[in-house]
Design a protein around this motif. Structure first.
Motif, short mmCIF file in Angstrom:
data_model
loop_
_atom_site.label_atom_id
_atom_site.label_comp_id
_atom_site.label_asym_id
_atom_site.label_seq_id
_atom_site.Cartn_x
_atom_site.Cartn_y
_atom_site.Cartn_z
N HIS A 120 0.79 -1.26 0.04
CA HIS A 120 0.12 -0.06 -0.04
C HIS A 120 0.72 1.44 0.06
O HIS A 120 0.28 2.23 -0.06
CB HIS A 120 -0.86 -0.13 1.18
N ASP A 158 -3.55 -2.51 7.98
CA ASP A 158 -2.06 -2.61 8.15
C ASP A 158 -1.76 -1.54 9.19
O ASP A 158 -2.35 -0.37 9.32
CB ASP A 158 -1.05 -2.57 7.06
N VAL A 159 -0.65 -1.52 10.11
CA VAL A 159 -0.37 -0.68 11.05
C VAL A 159 0.12 0.61 10.46
O VAL A 159 0.08 1.86 11.29
CB VAL A 159 0.57 -1.01 12.10
N HIS A 160 0.75 0.65 9.21
CA HIS A 160 0.95 1.93 8.57
C HIS A 160 -0.03 2.32 7.61
O HIS A 160 -0.73 1.62 7.15
CB HIS A 160 2.32 1.39 7.76
N ASP A 233 1.32 -6.36 11.18
CA ASP A 233 2.19 -5.30 12.08
C ASP A 233 1.54 -4.48 12.93
O ASP A 233 2.18 -3.69 13.85
CB ASP A 233 2.97 -4.48 11.08
N GLY A 274 1.44 -6.09 5.67
CA GLY A 274 2.85 -6.16 6.42
C GLY A 274 2.83 -6.95 7.66
O GLY A 274 1.91 -7.24 8.37
N TYR A 276 6.58 -7.71 10.45
CA TYR A 276 7.99 -7.91 10.17
C TYR A 276 8.61 -8.53 11.81
O TYR A 276 7.84 -8.01 12.94
CB TYR A 276 8.49 -6.41 10.18
#
Ligand SMILES: [Zn+2]
Length: 298
Positions: A120, A158-160, A233, A274, A276
């Protein structure tokens, strides 16, 4: 019915194990899905690379050509986070083709998931933040161009923040991003709806907020498909996340999103987004939660 799953072995571009981007999560995710009995011969699909004509619906033509010919300028490669060689280029074309295929399968079967995707941060002009092509933007614009759908909702958890997906002037696709407010990207491109959460938000506050937002989103229009970026994430043990969700919290989140839209009869296309961690097996198990939950709705 078994869950329709899209996968290609070349989603894994074979990075070194200590690379900042945990590339080996893709084969490990498939192993995790096998172990959980979620892979069925008749419901496992292999995508073709997305043709340039699809990619150019979502990206500047010169950037698409640069990726396909592995001639991306170094400055952009640095923003992406790795050089765009043959395997990365192929992987990006396959992941975009995979999300298009998963979206088509979702329209037929109600739900389908790509075992990659959710890139994204790839904006119209170029890639960034480990994202080469924006697979959800490509799939959205392909479906719209073919008149397969009229209204698309993108639910990006997603956390971003989903800056790359928001970087498109397409009124028929509504972009919603709920993310850690203090996380990458620093300069956010506004989605149609952005919800920024404080560091350390845990299961309870997260799910409560989501539970209020989902009915508001479904009331906005008659959505023909929902793309769901189920980035893990948000997990407490994620290296790049700043939220504090548990495994159970991630599972409840996925069930809330998928359950909400499936109850309304709206097709859902899931992408992994994501995640990680240096413990890539644990990371793959976290990504497997999306498939476990989606299987309950297949
Ligand atoms: Zn992310």
């Amino acid at each position: 019915m078994p869950l329709q799953i899209v996968h290609h072995p070349d989603y894994d571009a074979g990075f070194a194990v200590n690379h900042r981007f945990p590339m080996s999560k893709y084969p490990l995710l498939m192993q995790a899905l096998h172990i959980r009995g979620l892979i069925h011969a008749g419901a496992l699909w292999m995508p073709e690379p997305a043709p340039a004509s699809w990619l150019k619906l979502a990206h500047a033509a010169d950037y698409v050509d640069q990726v396909i010919t592995c001639s991306v300028p170094e400055k952009i490669e640095r923003e992406i986070g790795f050089p765009v060689g043959l395997r990365v280029s192929l992987r990006a074309q396959l992941a975009a083709g995979g999300t298009v295929l998963a979206a088509r399968l979702a329209l037929i079967n109600g739900i389908a998931c790509n075992s990659a995707g959710g890139s994204h941060h790839a904006r119209r002009a170029q890639g960034a933040g480990f994202c080469t092509f924006n697979d959800v933007a490509v799939a959205s614009l392909v479906l719209l161009a073919e008149d397969a759908v009229k209204n698309i909702l993108i639910v990006d958890l997603d956390v971003h923040q989903g800056d790359g997906t928001a970087d498109r002037d397409e009124p028929r696709a509504f972009t919603f991003s709920m993310h850690g407010g203090r996380n990458y990207p620093v300069r956010k491109i506004a989605s149609d709806l952005d919800v920024a959460l404080p560091d350390g938000t845990g299961d309870g506050a997260y799910l409560e907020r989501l539970g209020v937002l989902l009915p508001e989103l479904s009331a906005k229009a008659h959505w023909d498909i929902v793309f769901y970026n189920a980035g893990v994430d948000v997990h407490a043990e994620d290296r790049l996340g700043r939220l504090s969700l548990s495994d159970d919290g991630v599972r409840a989140r996925d069930a809330m999103v998928i359950g909400h839209f499936r109850a309304l009869g709206i097709p859902v296309c899931g992408v992994i987004g994501g995640g990680y961690s240096t413990d890539v097996a644990a990371l793959a198990a976290r990504h497997a939660i999306l498939f476990e939950v989606a299987s309950d709705f297949a």
